[in-house]
Design a protein around this motif. Sequence first.
Motif, short mmCIF file in Angstrom:
data_model
loop_
_atom_site.label_atom_id
_atom_site.label_comp_id
_atom_site.label_asym_id
_atom_site.label_seq_id
_atom_site.Cartn_x
_atom_site.Cartn_y
_atom_site.Cartn_z
N ILE A 64 0.85 -1.20 0.00
CA ILE A 64 0.00 0.00 0.00
C ILE A 64 0.88 1.25 0.00
N ASP A 65 1.88 1.26 0.84
CA ASP A 65 2.78 2.41 0.92
C ASP A 65 3.57 2.56 -0.38
N GLU A 66 4.07 1.46 -0.92
CA GLU A 66 4.83 1.52 -2.17
C GLU A 66 3.97 2.05 -3.32
N ILE A 67 2.74 1.59 -3.40
CA ILE A 67 1.85 2.02 -4.48
C ILE A 67 1.53 3.51 -4.35
N ALA A 68 1.18 3.94 -3.14
CA ALA A 68 0.88 5.36 -2.93
C ALA A 68 2.09 6.23 -3.25
N GLU A 69 3.27 5.79 -2.83
CA GLU A 69 4.48 6.56 -3.11
C GLU A 69 4.81 6.57 -4.59
N GLU A 118 -2.41 -5.86 -11.78
CA GLU A 118 -0.96 -5.74 -11.82
C GLU A 118 -0.42 -6.07 -13.21
N ARG A 119 -1.01 -7.06 -13.86
CA ARG A 119 -0.59 -7.38 -15.23
C ARG A 119 -0.92 -6.23 -16.19
N SER A 125 2.97 0.14 -18.09
CA SER A 125 4.24 0.75 -17.71
C SER A 125 5.35 0.35 -18.67
N GLY A 126 5.28 -0.86 -19.22
CA GLY A 126 6.24 -1.26 -20.23
C GLY A 126 6.11 -0.42 -21.49
N ASP A 127 4.87 -0.20 -21.91
CA ASP A 127 4.62 0.60 -23.12
C ASP A 127 5.08 2.05 -22.96
N SER A 128 5.01 2.58 -21.73
CA SER A 128 5.38 3.99 -21.51
C SER A 128 6.79 4.15 -20.94
N GLU A 129 7.56 3.06 -20.93
CA GLU A 129 8.95 3.08 -20.44
C GLU A 129 9.05 3.55 -18.99
N ASP A 130 8.04 3.19 -18.20
CA ASP A 130 8.00 3.52 -16.78
C ASP A 130 8.57 2.33 -16.00
N GLY A 132 10.06 2.10 -13.14
CA GLY A 132 9.76 2.02 -11.70
C GLY A 132 8.48 1.26 -11.43
N THR A 133 7.41 1.62 -12.13
CA THR A 133 6.13 0.91 -11.96
C THR A 133 6.25 -0.50 -12.48
N ASN A 134 6.95 -0.67 -13.60
CA ASN A 134 7.10 -1.98 -14.21
C ASN A 134 7.78 -2.96 -13.26
N ALA A 135 8.87 -2.53 -12.63
CA ALA A 135 9.61 -3.39 -11.70
C ALA A 135 8.76 -3.77 -10.50
N LEU A 136 8.02 -2.80 -9.98
CA LEU A 136 7.15 -3.04 -8.83
C LEU A 136 6.10 -4.10 -9.17
N MET A 137 5.44 -3.94 -10.31
CA MET A 137 4.39 -4.89 -10.70
C MET A 137 4.97 -6.27 -10.98
N SER A 138 6.13 -6.32 -11.60
CA SER A 138 6.77 -7.61 -11.88
C SER A 138 7.06 -8.36 -10.58
N ASP A 139 7.57 -7.65 -9.59
CA ASP A 139 7.84 -8.27 -8.28
C ASP A 139 6.56 -8.77 -7.63
N TYR A 140 5.50 -7.96 -7.65
CA TYR A 140 4.24 -8.35 -7.03
C TYR A 140 3.67 -9.60 -7.70
#
Length: 157
Positions: A64-69, A118-119, A125-130, A132-140
């Motif tokens: 929750i904290d990671e997503i909000a941040e 998350e998928r 996030s992959g399409d927009s070269e983001d 940070g979000t991509n790595a977070l979602m991949s881990d989750y």
Amino acid sequence: MNTTRIGLNRAASEETANKLNELLANYQVFYMNSRGFHWNIKGDKFFELHLKFEELYNDSLIKIDEIAERILTLGFAPLHTYTDFLKVAKIPEAKNVSDGAEALKAVLAGYEVLLPLERELLSMSGDSEDEGTNALMSDYIREQEKLVWMYSAYLNQ
């Protein structure tokens, strides 16, 4: 300006932030459900499930904290009221659940909401070269796929 402070396309970042807010709302309900299961679990599997639900809600609190941040990092505002969370979330509130199997089925149903979100975010996030979000979602996703397998095996499903 068409880019955010971190150099991402503003429109794509806003779309990502909106989807992250949807994920945040669902995690808030998932968190409260897990807390309720932890508090109210009864039966012969009490000790192992009590600890497992504590792990779940502690992990959810971190996410929750990671997503909000991440939403803030993208330059947007995270949702922060239960009124908003309940309007947006697709995970239903679980009330008065004390049976272990019923609680675990609710956890699995929660992952049936979280994982597709998350998928979707992973793809966006992959399409927009983001990255940070991509790595977070991949881990989750990696973590939760394993948990789905383990909880399903526990329930013999």
